[in-house]
Motif scaffolding. Structure first.
Motif, short mmCIF file in Angstrom:
data_model
loop_
_atom_site.label_atom_id
_atom_site.label_comp_id
_atom_site.label_asym_id
_atom_site.label_seq_id
_atom_site.Cartn_x
_atom_site.Cartn_y
_atom_site.Cartn_z
N ILE A 1 0.85 -1.19 0.00
CA ILE A 1 0.00 0.00 0.00
C ILE A 1 0.88 1.24 0.00
O ILE A 1 1.82 1.36 0.80
N VAL A 2 0.59 2.17 -0.89
CA VAL A 2 1.33 3.43 -0.94
C VAL A 2 0.73 4.39 0.08
O VAL A 2 -0.46 4.68 0.07
N ASN A 3 1.59 4.90 0.97
CA ASN A 3 1.14 5.86 1.98
C ASN A 3 1.10 7.29 1.45
O ASN A 3 0.19 8.05 1.77
N SER A 4 2.10 7.67 0.67
CA SER A 4 2.14 9.01 0.11
C SER A 4 2.96 9.01 -1.16
O SER A 4 3.82 8.14 -1.39
N LEU A 5 2.71 10.01 -2.00
CA LEU A 5 3.33 10.12 -3.32
C LEU A 5 3.75 11.55 -3.56
O LEU A 5 3.01 12.49 -3.27
N HIS A 6 4.95 11.74 -4.14
CA HIS A 6 5.41 13.06 -4.56
C HIS A 6 6.17 12.91 -5.87
O HIS A 6 6.85 11.90 -6.10
N VAL A 7 6.05 13.90 -6.73
CA VAL A 7 6.72 13.91 -8.03
C VAL A 7 7.88 14.89 -7.97
O VAL A 7 7.71 16.05 -7.59
N TYR A 8 9.07 14.43 -8.36
CA TYR A 8 10.25 15.27 -8.46
C TYR A 8 10.94 14.96 -9.78
O TYR A 8 11.18 13.80 -10.10
N ASP A 9 11.24 16.02 -10.54
CA ASP A 9 11.83 15.88 -11.86
C ASP A 9 10.94 14.98 -12.72
O ASP A 9 9.78 15.29 -12.92
N SER A 10 11.46 13.85 -13.21
CA SER A 10 10.65 12.96 -14.06
C SER A 10 10.30 11.67 -13.36
O SER A 10 9.93 10.68 -14.01
N GLU A 11 10.41 11.64 -12.05
CA GLU A 11 10.16 10.42 -11.29
C GLU A 11 9.05 10.59 -10.27
O GLU A 11 8.80 11.69 -9.77
N TYR B 1 8.03 9.44 -6.56
CA TYR B 1 8.60 8.92 -5.32
C TYR B 1 7.44 8.51 -4.41
O TYR B 1 6.57 9.32 -4.11
N ILE B 2 7.46 7.25 -4.00
CA ILE B 2 6.39 6.76 -3.15
C ILE B 2 6.96 6.32 -1.81
O ILE B 2 8.12 5.95 -1.68
N HIS B 3 6.09 6.39 -0.80
CA HIS B 3 6.48 6.02 0.56
C HIS B 3 5.50 4.98 1.07
O HIS B 3 4.28 5.17 0.99
N ASN B 4 6.04 3.84 1.52
CA ASN B 4 5.21 2.88 2.24
C ASN B 4 5.70 2.85 3.68
O ASN B 4 6.37 3.78 4.13
N ASN B 5 5.38 1.84 4.42
CA ASN B 5 5.71 1.85 5.85
C ASN B 5 7.19 2.00 6.13
O ASN B 5 7.59 2.70 7.05
N GLU C 1 11.88 0.69 -11.16
CA GLU C 1 12.46 1.18 -9.91
C GLU C 1 13.88 1.64 -10.17
O GLU C 1 14.71 0.89 -10.67
N ILE C 2 14.17 2.90 -9.84
CA ILE C 2 15.50 3.44 -10.13
C ILE C 2 16.31 3.73 -8.88
O ILE C 2 17.52 3.89 -8.94
N SER C 3 15.64 3.82 -7.73
CA SER C 3 16.36 4.05 -6.48
C SER C 3 15.45 3.73 -5.31
O SER C 3 14.23 3.81 -5.43
N LYS C 4 16.07 3.34 -4.20
CA LYS C 4 15.28 2.97 -3.03
C LYS C 4 16.05 3.23 -1.76
O LYS C 4 17.27 3.11 -1.71
N ALA C 5 15.33 3.60 -0.71
CA ALA C 5 15.91 3.78 0.62
C ALA C 5 15.03 3.08 1.63
O ALA C 5 13.82 3.31 1.67
N GLU C 6 15.61 2.19 2.41
CA GLU C 6 14.87 1.51 3.47
C GLU C 6 14.95 2.34 4.75
O GLU C 6 16.00 2.87 5.09
N LEU C 7 13.83 2.45 5.43
CA LEU C 7 13.74 3.26 6.63
C LEU C 7 13.69 2.38 7.87
O LEU C 7 13.08 1.30 7.85
N THR C 8 14.31 2.85 8.93
CA THR C 8 14.36 2.05 10.16
C THR C 8 13.22 2.38 11.11
O THR C 8 13.04 1.69 12.10
N GLU C 9 12.47 3.45 10.80
CA GLU C 9 11.34 3.84 11.65
C GLU C 9 10.14 4.16 10.76
O GLU C 9 10.27 4.33 9.55
N ASN D 1 18.55 15.64 -0.50
CA ASN D 1 18.08 15.50 0.88
C ASN D 1 16.61 15.08 0.90
O ASN D 1 15.79 15.68 0.20
N VAL D 2 16.30 14.08 1.67
CA VAL D 2 14.92 13.70 1.92
C VAL D 2 14.62 13.93 3.39
O VAL D 2 15.29 13.39 4.28
N PHE D 3 13.61 14.77 3.65
CA PHE D 3 13.20 15.07 5.01
C PHE D 3 12.03 14.15 5.37
O PHE D 3 11.02 14.10 4.66
N LEU D 4 12.19 13.42 6.45
CA LEU D 4 11.22 12.42 6.88
C LEU D 4 10.35 13.00 7.98
O LEU D 4 10.86 13.46 9.02
#
Length: 396
Positions: A334-344, A346-350, A362-370, A381-384
């Motif tokens: 499930i996608v929690n939130s979506l934002h568009v930057y440049d031509s991509e 960016y989606i956020h799940n849990n 998929e061109i890039s990914k970051a796993e979150l610990t919280e 920079n990605v502000f969480l």
């Protein structure tokens, strides 16, 4: 005792030198021939190697949280907003307006008394207003530029890229009234409507705006866009400015209208999205087959999310601003939130932020610990956005 013949010794030494020279020459010749072969046959082997290289997956981001001034603590919990502004971030909570640089250093702080504070930004400024209240302010990175009190409660407000403010309020005689203010706070344009104004979008030159209204026709909810130029104003018999053009009724509840590409606007509705040219001609529509969960757009692409809560997955639809063509792909979460930057998109799940291109790759990914509620991207920079704190990671 044996006597060594000096002339014979010299001959043996000369033969050894000649042998070493020939070995070096042969090695150099072989290497030179190999290099020449590589150069002259490049057109045969390079395309294949290039194809292999381009298929190497992009390395994942380390997702290491920034230290120093991070995390930034937020008082009052989740009722705050964050947007990128002037190479930093503006944060609005229930009692203060803050500006931070990308390292989390506080640059500016001002207290406010807004009951329901809302934040909207331009590249350099921020507009804060009290939805349902009677006050709005234009803020820079370092100070309050102006503060204005309205006669009637504010319904919505938007900010242009050159810091004109569109403020829509209630009114005794009309369902809604829009006023445009320049960057110094001077009122330069007014429009009164017998229908509800749902959005105001400035044109690319910031010398006009698209006003979106909602009403009903034959019991069906419809939306309409009216276009005005601030320097070309004619008035009707009631004293209202007449639009340069207006669209036919669109059978949807418009949620947002945005500039799209070089010469288009896009309408996000509750049951469809539609593209118009800047003369008000309908170009295309995309009708939803599920309920819209989230959306975003810029001048290159639009992206929409449709969540399937039963199957715990989402469909992402992306629309190219130049061609108008759409593509879609499914996720296994499930996608929690979506934002568009440049031509991509960016989606956020849990526990992840993932970037997709318009092909759904998929061109890039970051796993979150919280767990976080949302995010914003500014450069690398990605502000969480957590419940009561803001963290930062690098994301390339």
């Amino acid at each position: 005792m044996a006597v060594t013949d000096v002339s014979d010794l010299k001959k043996r030494r000369q033969r050894k030198k000649l042998s070493r020279f020939l070995k070096k020459f042969i090695i150099i010749f072989i290497l030179a021939a190999a290099v020449a072969a590589i150069v002259f046959t490049k057109s045969l082997w390079y395309p294949k190697l290039d194809g292999i290289l381009t298929k190497i997956p992009v390395s994942e981001n380390t997702s290491e949280l920034a230290g120093g001034n991070f995390p930034i603590s937020i008082e009052g919990g989740a009722a705050y907003r964050l947007e990128a502004v002037d190479d930093g971030v503006a944060v609005l909570d229930d009692s203060h307006y803050f500006v931070y640089d990308t390292n989390g250093k506080n640059i500016f702080t001002q207290q406010h008394t807004l009951a329901n504070p809302i934040l909207t930004v331009s590249p350099k400024k921020a507009l804060i207003y009290d939805i349902g209240g009677n006050s709005f302010s234009l803020m820079s990175k370092y100070k309050c530029i102006y503060k204005i009190d309205t006669d009637y409660p504010i319904l919505l407000a938007n900010l242009s890229s050159n810091d004109k403010a569109a403020v829509v309020t209630k009114d005794d005689k009309f369902l809604s009234v829009m006023k445009i203010y320049d960057s110094s706070g001077k009122n330069i344009f007014n429009y009164s409507s017998i229908e509800r104004i749902i959005d105001v979008t400035f044109n690319s030159d910031n010398n006009g705006c698209y006003i979106t209204t909602i009403g009903s026709k034959d019991g069906v909810l419809v939306s309409k866009i009216l276009y005005y130029k601030f320097d070309k104003i004619d008035y009707d018999e009631l004293g209202n400015p007449t639009p340069i053009w207006q669209t036919e009724n669109l059978e949807t509840l418009a949620i947002s209208v945005r500039l799209f590409g070089n010469d288009k606007i896009i309408v996000f509705g509750d049951n469809l999205c539609a593209c118009y040219d800047t003369s008000g001609n309908l170009l295309s529509t995309y009708k939803y087959t599920r309920n819209l969960s989230d959306y975003d757009s810029n001048d290159k692409i639009a992206a929409l999310v449709f969540n399937n809560t039963e199957q715990r997955c989402s469909e992402i639809v992306m629309i190219d601003s130049e061609t108008g063509e759409d593509s879609s792909f499914d996720t296994d979460f499930i996608v929690n939130s979506l934002h568009v930057y440049d031509s991509e998109a960016y989606i956020h799940n849990n526990r992840e932020i993932i970037a997709y291109n318009i092909l759904g790759e998929e061109i890039s990914k970051a796993e979150l610990t919280e767990d976080y509620d949302d995010f914003r991207k500014l450069g690398s920079n990605v502000f969480l956005l957590g419940y009561d704190k803001i963290n930062k990671i690098d994301f390339n």
